[in-house]
Design an enzyme around this catalytic site. Sequence first.
Site, PDB file in Angstrom:
ATOM      1  N   TYR A   1      29.315  63.519 105.667  1.00  0.00           N
ATOM      2  CA  TYR A   1      29.578  64.062 107.004  1.00  0.00           C
ATOM      3  C   TYR A   1      30.143  65.475 106.892  1.00  0.00           C
ATOM      4  O   TYR A   1      29.689  66.398 107.577  1.00  0.00           O
ATOM      5  CB  TYR A   1      30.550  63.161 107.754  1.00  0.00           C
ATOM      6  CG  TYR A   1      30.968  63.714 109.109  1.00  0.00           C
ATOM      7  CD1 TYR A   1      30.178  63.507 110.235  1.00  0.00           C
ATOM      8  CD2 TYR A   1      32.134  64.469 109.243  1.00  0.00           C
ATOM      9  CE1 TYR A   1      30.539  64.032 111.474  1.00  0.00           C
ATOM     10  CE2 TYR A   1      32.507  64.993 110.466  1.00  0.00           C
ATOM     11  CZ  TYR A   1      31.708  64.771 111.582  1.00  0.00           C
ATOM     12  OH  TYR A   1      32.072  65.294 112.792  1.00  0.00           O
TER      13      TYR A   1
ATOM     14  N   TYR B   1      29.959  67.530 104.339  1.00  0.00           N
ATOM     15  CA  TYR B   1      28.965  68.427 103.740  1.00  0.00           C
ATOM     16  C   TYR B   1      27.973  68.899 104.807  1.00  0.00           C
ATOM     17  O   TYR B   1      27.683  70.095 104.922  1.00  0.00           O
ATOM     18  CB  TYR B   1      28.226  67.707 102.605  1.00  0.00           C
ATOM     19  CG  TYR B   1      27.253  68.591 101.863  1.00  0.00           C
ATOM     20  CD1 TYR B   1      27.631  69.265 100.704  1.00  0.00           C
ATOM     21  CD2 TYR B   1      25.942  68.765 102.325  1.00  0.00           C
ATOM     22  CE1 TYR B   1      26.740  70.086 100.020  1.00  0.00           C
ATOM     23  CE2 TYR B   1      25.046  69.591 101.657  1.00  0.00           C
ATOM     24  CZ  TYR B   1      25.453  70.243 100.506  1.00  0.00           C
ATOM     25  OH  TYR B   1      24.570  71.062  99.849  1.00  0.00           O
TER      26      TYR B   1
ATOM     27  N   SER C   1       5.054  71.286  72.335  1.00  0.00           N
ATOM     28  CA  SER C   1       5.045  69.825  72.418  1.00  0.00           C
ATOM     29  C   SER C   1       5.667  69.270  71.143  1.00  0.00           C
ATOM     30  O   SER C   1       6.006  70.020  70.220  1.00  0.00           O
ATOM     31  CB  SER C   1       3.614  69.314  72.588  1.00  0.00           C
ATOM     32  OG  SER C   1       2.812  69.758  71.510  1.00  0.00           O
ATOM     33  N   LEU C   2       5.824  67.948  71.085  1.00  0.00           N
ATOM     34  CA  LEU C   2       6.490  67.315  69.953  1.00  0.00           C
ATOM     35  C   LEU C   2       5.535  66.411  69.187  1.00  0.00           C
ATOM     36  O   LEU C   2       4.615  65.825  69.764  1.00  0.00           O
ATOM     37  CB  LEU C   2       7.692  66.491  70.432  1.00  0.00           C
ATOM     38  CG  LEU C   2       8.844  67.268  71.068  1.00  0.00           C
ATOM     39  CD1 LEU C   2       9.922  66.305  71.551  1.00  0.00           C
ATOM     40  CD2 LEU C   2       9.432  68.267  70.096  1.00  0.00           C
TER      41      LEU C   2
ATOM     42  N   GLU D   1      18.041  62.089  71.843  1.00  0.00           N
ATOM     43  CA  GLU D   1      18.043  62.126  73.308  1.00  0.00           C
ATOM     44  C   GLU D   1      16.954  61.195  73.847  1.00  0.00           C
ATOM     45  O   GLU D   1      15.899  61.060  73.211  1.00  0.00           O
ATOM     46  CB  GLU D   1      17.744  63.558  73.800  1.00  0.00           C
ATOM     47  CG  GLU D   1      18.690  64.605  73.265  1.00  0.00           C
ATOM     48  CD  GLU D   1      18.153  66.022  73.429  1.00  0.00           C
ATOM     49  OE1 GLU D   1      18.881  66.958  73.069  1.00  0.00           O
ATOM     50  OE2 GLU D   1      16.998  66.184  73.891  1.00  0.00           O
TER      51      GLU D   1
ATOM     52  N   LYS E   1      13.715  60.350  75.879  1.00  0.00           N
ATOM     53  CA  LYS E   1      12.569  61.185  76.252  1.00  0.00           C
ATOM     54  C   LYS E   1      12.168  60.841  77.686  1.00  0.00           C
ATOM     55  O   LYS E   1      11.562  59.804  77.949  1.00  0.00           O
ATOM     56  CB  LYS E   1      11.398  60.954  75.301  1.00  0.00           C
ATOM     57  CG  LYS E   1      10.229  61.909  75.520  1.00  0.00           C
ATOM     58  CD  LYS E   1       9.157  61.714  74.463  1.00  0.00           C
ATOM     59  CE  LYS E   1       8.033  62.739  74.634  1.00  0.00           C
ATOM     60  NZ  LYS E   1       7.345  62.619  75.921  1.00  0.00           N
TER      61      LYS E   1
ATOM     62  N   ARG F   1       5.027  73.567  82.477  1.00  0.00           N
ATOM     63  CA  ARG F   1       4.710  73.825  81.072  1.00  0.00           C
ATOM     64  C   ARG F   1       3.273  74.298  80.907  1.00  0.00           C
ATOM     65  O   ARG F   1       2.986  75.185  80.107  1.00  0.00           O
ATOM     66  CB  ARG F   1       4.944  72.558  80.232  1.00  0.00           C
ATOM     67  CG  ARG F   1       4.571  72.735  78.772  1.00  0.00           C
ATOM     68  CD  ARG F   1       4.779  71.477  77.954  1.00  0.00           C
ATOM     69  NE  ARG F   1       4.341  71.705  76.586  1.00  0.00           N
ATOM     70  CZ  ARG F   1       3.102  71.570  76.144  1.00  0.00           C
ATOM     71  NH1 ARG F   1       2.153  71.156  76.980  1.00  0.00           N
ATOM     72  NH2 ARG F   1       2.797  71.820  74.895  1.00  0.00           N
TER      73      ARG F   1
ATOM     74  N   LYS G   1       7.904  57.058  70.047  1.00  0.00           N
ATOM     75  CA  LYS G   1       7.309  56.428  71.223  1.00  0.00           C
ATOM     76  C   LYS G   1       7.476  54.909  71.113  1.00  0.00           C
ATOM     77  O   LYS G   1       7.050  54.295  70.129  1.00  0.00           O
ATOM     78  CB  LYS G   1       5.817  56.777  71.334  1.00  0.00           C
ATOM     79  CG  LYS G   1       5.533  58.273  71.348  1.00  0.00           C
ATOM     80  CD  LYS G   1       6.230  58.988  72.497  1.00  0.00           C
ATOM     81  CE  LYS G   1       5.557  58.759  73.819  1.00  0.00           C
ATOM     82  NZ  LYS G   1       4.307  59.484  73.990  1.00  0.00           N
TER      83      LYS G   1
ATOM     84  N   CYS H   1      -1.708  35.302 109.104  1.00  0.00           N
ATOM     85  CA  CYS H   1      -1.980  35.206 110.541  1.00  0.00           C
ATOM     86  C   CYS H   1      -3.260  34.434 110.879  1.00  0.00           C
ATOM     87  O   CYS H   1      -3.512  34.152 112.053  1.00  0.00           O
ATOM     88  CB  CYS H   1      -2.042  36.599 111.168  1.00  0.00           C
ATOM     89  SG  CYS H   1      -3.524  37.540 110.731  1.00  0.00           S
TER      90      CYS H   1
END
Length: 657
Positions: free
Chosen positions: A32, A34, A80-81, A109, A111, A132, A306, A403
Site C-alpha cells: 500500500y 509503495y 556457452s559451457l 552454482e 544452472k 545472448r 546436466k 455436462c
Amino acid sequence: MDALTEIAGLRRQLEQAGYEYYVLDRPTMSDYDYDHLLRRLEELEQAHPEAVTPDSPTQRVGGRALEAFQQVVHPVPLESLQDVFDFSELEAFDQRVRAVTPEAQYVVEPKVDGLSVALEYENGLLVRGATRGDGRVGEDVTENLRTIRSIPLRIPNAPARLIVRGEVFMPKKVFHALNEERERRGEPLFANPRNAAAGSLRQLDPKVAASRRLDILVFNIQLAEGERFSTHLETLDYLSARNFKVIPHTPCATVAQATAQIQEIGEGRENFQFDIDGAVVKVNDLTQRELLGSTAKFPRWAAAYKYPPEEKPSKVLDIVIQVGRTGVLTPKAVLEPVRLAGTTVTSATLHNQDFITEKDIRIGDTVLVRKAGEIIPEVLSVLPDRRPAQARPYRFPEVCPVCGAPVARDEEGAHIRCTGAECPAQLLRNLTHFASRDAMDIEGLGVAVTESLVNAGLVRTPGDLYFLREEEIAGLERMGQKSAQNLLSALERSKGQDLSRLIYAFGIRQVGQKAGKVLAARFRTLEALQNASLEELTAVDDIGEITAKSILEWMASPQSRHLIARLREAGVNMTAAEQGEDQRFAGMTFVLTGALEQFTRDQAAGLIEARGGKVAGSVSKKTAYVVAGEAAGSKLRRAQELGVPVLSEAEFLQLLS
C-alpha cells in the site's frame, strides 16, 4: 520542499524498497505504501516532464511498442559451457584443469533454465540489454529488461562502463498463474517456464513483458572498466554490493566437494523458485582461468553438469478425463505412486486419443514415466513384456463427462472438445471471455471477481450475470456496496453492445472478432443467424465451411438455446447497429503500423470500420493504404516494395475528415 527535491527523495525510497522486495526478499515497506509513493512520483513527473529520467521507478511499466529488435554486437562474447553428463566426466574435467593449475578450487552454482542476457551500464545507468543470440550478436531487448524489477536501473559506486551477464527466468508460481490465465482465455499454454520467459522477453510490446513478472539472477562480470578482481567470488560480492540479484553459489576446494554440492542441488531442485537443468562448476581464481583459456566453443575453466531425467516404471490404474476451461477433453493416467525428481507422481497427462492409440496404452499396463523438463510427468512408453492379460484398451467418451453435451473433434488437430455453451468446467473461461473488452466489455468483471461469483454459486452461465442483485455482489470478499453498484452499471451498459460483440462473446469455435462483425452485418439479428443454413453461412465473406459448421452446431445445442433465452429475458441487444451513412472506405483494406499519437490502433481500426473499411494485419497487393506511425518497420518496407500508398497520421486524419 520543491518538486525536484521531492522527486529525488521518492526515487531513493522506491529504489530501496524495490531492492529489499525483489532482490533481498525482505520487504520493509507495505504494498500500500509503495503504491502510494509511486503514484505521488507519477503525479510529480507528469507535472515536471523535464525531470523524468530512464532510471526512474515509473519507467518500468513498458514503453512504446517496437516493430523489430535491433542487433547488438557483444563487446565480450557470451560463451556457452561444455556439458558433462555424469560424475566420471566431471572428474575428467577436473583432471584437465589440474594438469594446468594443480591448486584450482571451484565455485558451484545452480544452472538456471532461462534466457541468458547481457546488461550494460555507463556511469551507473542501464543503457542497454541484449539477448545472448549466438554469443557474439544478440538482440536489443532493453525496454523489456527495464520492466524486470530485480534489475537495477542505476547502480551505486559504478565504474565508467560495466557489463554483467545473467539469466532471465519466469518464477514457477508466475508460470503456473500465467498458464491458468491463458487457459481461461483459450490461448495456447506455454510448455515450460523457459519458453514462457523467452517468449515474454522477445515481445515487441514492453507492456506485455512487464505483465509477465520476469526475474533475473546475475552470475558474471563481462567487463568492468578500471576494476581488478582476483576471484569469481570477489566479482559476485561486488555485484551484490551494487544491488544485483546474484546467483546462489558455494565454494568447493575439491572436485569431491563440487560433486557433493551438485548432488545436494539436484536433490533440492524442487525448492528453488526457478527451474534448473543442471549445475555449473567454475574455477574460482581468475588468473588460473586465463591460463586455462577457451576453445573455439567454450571456456576450459567451467563445465555444466546436466541432471539426467529420472525414468521409472509405474502401473496405469485407470484413465480419467479432465475437461479444461477451453472445453478440451484431456485424458490422464492414474498411476501407482512413484518418486521422480524429488516429488511423488500419481498421474500423468496422456494428451489425446491419438497419443493413447499410438503408444497403445491400456488400463493395467506398466509404463515408463519421467518428468518432462523436470516439471510435467509424462508417459514415455509401454513395457509390453509386463502387460497383464486383463489390460483393456481405452476409448474416449462421446459426451462430456461434466455436462453431458456432445463432444466434437477439432477439424484441424487432435483435440476433442465439449460443445456445451454452459458447461460448468468451462464456466470461468467462458465468463472471462464474455466480459472481455473486445466482447461485451463489462468493466470491473475481471478474473478475481468472476471467480468470486462462481465460487459463491451466484453465476452458472453468462446469462446469470444480468440477474445479479446488489446485495449478492456486495457480500463478496473485497467488494462492497460501491463496487457492486459499479458492476451493475457496467452490466446494464453492456446490454446495449452491438450484435457483433455478442456473437464474439459466445465463444463459438472459429468465430473471432472479424467473423462476428461480418455475421452481424449480413444477418442483422441473432434470430436470423440462428435460422441460417449451411449454404447461407458459407456464402458470407470470410466464413468457410468449418466455421459455418461450428456455428450450426453451437446454435443447435440446448445449452446455447438456454443461454440465448436467458440473455433475451435480461434485455440484451440482439440486433446489429445500422450502418453509418459514411461508407467512404467500403471495399478498402487498411494496414496500421508503428505508433500513432492521437489514437490507439483499436481506435484507428474502429474509425476505419465505421466507414465501411477493413483492417488487416499484413500488407498485400490488395491493401488500399498503409497508415504508418512512429517507428514503423517491416510493414512499411513491404508497402514500399509493393507500391502500396502510405499515409502519415496527418494524412490519415485528412482522409477521415
